[in-house]
Design a protein around this motif. Structure first.
Motif, PDB file in Angstrom:
ATOM      1  N   LEU A   4       0.814  -1.290  -0.060  1.00 55.18           N
ATOM      2  CA  LEU A   4      -0.178   0.104  -0.056  1.00 55.18           C
ATOM      3  C   LEU A   4       0.904   1.254   0.025  1.00 55.18           C
ATOM      4  N   VAL A   5       0.696   2.148  -1.075  1.00 54.94           N
ATOM      5  CA  VAL A   5       1.583   3.369  -1.052  1.00 54.94           C
ATOM      6  C   VAL A   5       0.696   4.349  -0.623  1.00 54.94           C
ATOM      7  N   LYS A   6       1.035   5.329   0.201  1.00 53.99           N
ATOM      8  CA  LYS A   6       0.405   6.481   0.978  1.00 53.99           C
ATOM      9  C   LYS A   6       1.306   7.720   0.684  1.00 53.99           C
ATOM     10  N   ILE A   7       0.423   8.615  -0.094  1.00 45.78           N
ATOM     11  CA  ILE A   7       1.105   9.891  -0.617  1.00 45.78           C
ATOM     12  C   ILE A   7       0.480  11.071  -0.080  1.00 45.78           C
ATOM     13  N   ALA A   8       1.201  12.142   0.388  1.00 42.70           N
ATOM     14  CA  ALA A   8       0.651  13.377   1.021  1.00 42.70           C
ATOM     15  C   ALA A   8       1.243  14.528   0.108  1.00 42.70           C
ATOM     16  N   ILE A   9       0.696  15.192  -0.662  1.00 44.81           N
ATOM     17  CA  ILE A   9       0.973  16.437  -1.318  1.00 44.81           C
ATOM     18  C   ILE A   9       0.673  17.321  -0.757  1.00 44.81           C
ATOM     19  N   ALA A  10       1.551  18.539  -0.596  1.00 45.02           N
ATOM     20  CA  ALA A  10       0.890  19.742   0.096  1.00 45.02           C
ATOM     21  C   ALA A  10       1.431  21.127  -0.451  1.00 45.02           C
ATOM     22  N   PHE A  53      -4.358  13.810  -0.044  1.00 46.06           N
ATOM     23  CA  PHE A  53      -3.947  12.462   0.538  1.00 46.06           C
ATOM     24  C   PHE A  53      -4.162  11.521  -0.516  1.00 46.06           C
ATOM     25  N   VAL A  54      -3.412  10.658  -0.971  1.00 44.57           N
ATOM     26  CA  VAL A  54      -3.714   9.679  -2.033  1.00 44.57           C
ATOM     27  C   VAL A  54      -3.105   8.236  -1.392  1.00 44.57           C
ATOM     28  N   GLN A  55      -4.005   7.218  -1.587  1.00 45.98           N
ATOM     29  CA  GLN A  55      -3.576   5.802  -1.266  1.00 45.98           C
ATOM     30  C   GLN A  55      -3.811   5.017  -2.408  1.00 45.98           C
ATOM     31  N   ILE A  56      -2.929   4.193  -2.891  1.00 44.50           N
ATOM     32  CA  ILE A  56      -2.952   3.317  -4.004  1.00 44.50           C
ATOM     33  C   ILE A  56      -2.444   1.916  -3.542  1.00 44.50           C
ATOM     34  N   SER A  57      -3.356   0.762  -4.000  1.00 52.47           N
ATOM     35  CA  SER A  57      -2.929  -0.511  -3.470  1.00 52.47           C
ATOM     36  C   SER A  57      -3.376  -1.467  -4.404  1.00 52.47           C
ATOM     37  N   GLU A  58      -3.025  -2.687  -4.398  1.00 56.65           N
ATOM     38  CA  GLU A  58      -3.849  -3.747  -5.313  1.00 56.65           C
ATOM     39  C   GLU A  58      -4.653  -4.366  -4.581  1.00 56.65           C
ATOM     40  N   GLU A  59      -4.689  -4.077  -3.097  1.00 57.58           N
ATOM     41  CA  GLU A  59      -5.632  -4.643  -2.037  1.00 57.58           C
ATOM     42  C   GLU A  59      -6.421  -3.773  -1.574  1.00 57.58           C
ATOM     43  N   PHE A  66      -4.483   8.305   6.783  1.00 59.03           N
ATOM     44  CA  PHE A  66      -3.414   7.749   7.315  1.00 59.03           C
ATOM     45  C   PHE A  66      -2.368   8.637   8.107  1.00 59.03           C
ATOM     46  N   LYS A  67      -1.521   8.025   8.935  1.00 63.29           N
ATOM     47  CA  LYS A  67      -0.733   8.786   9.943  1.00 63.29           C
ATOM     48  C   LYS A  67       0.411   9.092   9.517  1.00 63.29           C
ATOM     49  N   HIS A  68       1.097   8.325   8.566  1.00 59.82           N
ATOM     50  CA  HIS A  68       2.316   8.454   8.186  1.00 59.82           C
ATOM     51  C   HIS A  68       2.344   8.201   6.584  1.00 59.82           C
ATOM     52  N   GLY A  69       3.183   8.979   5.754  1.00 63.26           N
ATOM     53  CA  GLY A  69       3.291   8.749   4.243  1.00 63.26           C
ATOM     54  C   GLY A  69       4.311   8.082   3.781  1.00 63.26           C
ATOM     55  N   ASP A  70       4.169   7.374   2.876  1.00 60.51           N
ATOM     56  CA  ASP A  70       5.438   6.861   2.029  1.00 60.51           C
ATOM     57  C   ASP A  70       6.199   7.905   1.242  1.00 60.51           C
ATOM     58  N   VAL A  80       5.927  22.469   4.434  1.00 62.53           N
ATOM     59  CA  VAL A  80       6.741  21.570   5.232  1.00 62.53           C
ATOM     60  C   VAL A  80       6.414  21.481   6.586  1.00 62.53           C
ATOM     61  N   ALA A  81       6.069  22.459   7.098  1.00 61.13           N
ATOM     62  CA  ALA A  81       5.496  22.429   8.405  1.00 61.13           C
ATOM     63  C   ALA A  81       4.279  21.570   8.591  1.00 61.13           C
ATOM     64  N   ARG A  82       3.555  21.645   7.696  1.00 59.26           N
ATOM     65  CA  ARG A  82       2.048  20.999   7.747  1.00 59.26           C
ATOM     66  C   ARG A  82       2.077  19.605   7.487  1.00 59.26           C
ATOM     67  N   THR A  83       3.295  19.284   6.731  1.00 53.87           N
ATOM     68  CA  THR A  83       3.315  17.762   6.595  1.00 53.87           C
ATOM     69  C   THR A  83       4.308  17.065   7.417  1.00 53.87           C
ATOM     70  N   MET A  84       5.012  17.705   8.252  1.00 52.31           N
ATOM     71  CA  MET A  84       6.088  17.127   8.990  1.00 52.31           C
ATOM     72  C   MET A  84       5.713  15.770   9.923  1.00 52.31           C
ATOM     73  N   GLN A  85       4.367  16.028  10.435  1.00 56.96           N
ATOM     74  CA  GLN A  85       3.861  14.898  11.095  1.00 56.96           C
ATOM     75  C   GLN A  85       3.487  13.609  10.295  1.00 56.96           C
ATOM     76  N   TYR A  86       3.510  13.616   9.029  1.00 54.94           N
ATOM     77  CA  TYR A  86       3.315  12.497   8.300  1.00 54.94           C
ATOM     78  C   TYR A  86       5.001  11.605   7.897  1.00 54.94           C
ATOM     79  N   VAL A  87       5.794  12.447   8.164  1.00 56.49           N
ATOM     80  CA  VAL A  87       7.189  11.850   7.723  1.00 56.49           C
ATOM     81  C   VAL A  87       7.749  11.083   8.834  1.00 56.49           C
ATOM     82  N   THR A  88       8.411   9.914   8.526  1.00 57.38           N
ATOM     83  CA  THR A  88       8.871   8.958   9.227  1.00 57.38           C
ATOM     84  C   THR A  88      10.351   8.463   8.874  1.00 57.38           C
TER      85      THR A  88
END
Length: 227
Positions: A4-10, A53-59, A66-70, A80-88
């Motif tokens: 599952l790929v989680k994408i956040a664009i801001a 916020f975008v999620q793409i998966s075959e399942e 989501f809490k964290h983005g790939d 940058v400040a707005r999306t920092m919470q999604y970075v791991t």
């Protein structure tokens, strides 16, 4: 693709962030995958930070949030400040180096044009200032942080109106072609802009060139980082 790929664009309201999210999800669905796109803009269209916020998966996708983005992409200092919470530590963080200056960079301020968020062909040409403060802190804990000069390329080599198509191409490359193929992205564009493309074939070429440029920018940045 089993993952599952989680994408956040801001970005700033008007940079075309929501158009990117919409096209990504449509392309994912076109390939027979599960794809969710959740816009977060509200009043941001009038001067705040807009997030897609975008999620793409075959399942099947378990949750629309989501809490964290790939993949996390930030197109302004406030983004940058707005999306920092999604970075791991597993996140690929991409930022527009034309507009976002890390603290050690001392570049002159640059302007950025304003765009509509509805569709790429509707983008405006008028501009608003987004100076680099030189104080923004990029995430230090991300798996990788790469900068691409998307705004500069759009203004100097292509056209300001296709800025978000550069970002769309960059997102596709960052996520990987096993997530969404660029040819499917083009089909999604055709479904939205086909009539305009027929009336003005140069518009199709311009958008496609912008997509390719975004792919190349991320490819180059990753190679320079040794990935």
């Amino acid at each position: 693709m089993a993952r599952l790929v989680k994408i956040a664009i801001a970005g700033e309201g008007g940079q075309g962030v929501q158009a990117i999210g919409d096209i990504l999800a449509e392309a994912g669905n076109e390939e027979g995958k599960e794809a969710l796109y959740i816009p977060n803009f509200g009043i941001e269209q009038r001067g705040g930070v807009s997030v897609a916020f975008v999620q793409i998966s075959e399942e099947q996708i378990g949750s629309p949030k989501f809490k964290h983005g790939d993949i996390v992409i930030a197109l302004s200092e406030r983004a940058v400040a707005r999306t920092m919470q999604y970075v791991t530590k597993d996140t690929l963080f991409v930022y527009d180096s034309s507009l976002i200056a890390p603290p050690e960079v001392d570049d002159e301020a640059v302007g950025v044009q304003t765009y509509d968020t509805v569709a790429p062909e509707a983008m405006a040409d008028s501009g608003s200032e987004q100076p680099k403060s030189g104080q923004v802190e990029l995430p230090q804990h991300a798996k990788q942080v790469v900068g691409i000069p998307a705004t500069d390329i759009a203004q100097q080599e292509l056209h300001p109106r296709v800025f978000n198509m550069i970002i769309l191409g960059a997102t596709v490359r960052a996520a990987g072609t096993d997530v969404v193929d660029i040819e499917t992205i083009k089909k999604a564009l055709e479904s939205k802009l086909g009539k305009k493309f027929e009336d003005n074939p140069k518009l199709r070429e311009l958008n496609y060139n912008a997509l390719q440029k975004g792919i190349e920018l991320v490819e180059k940045a990753l190679q320079e980082e040794g990935k």
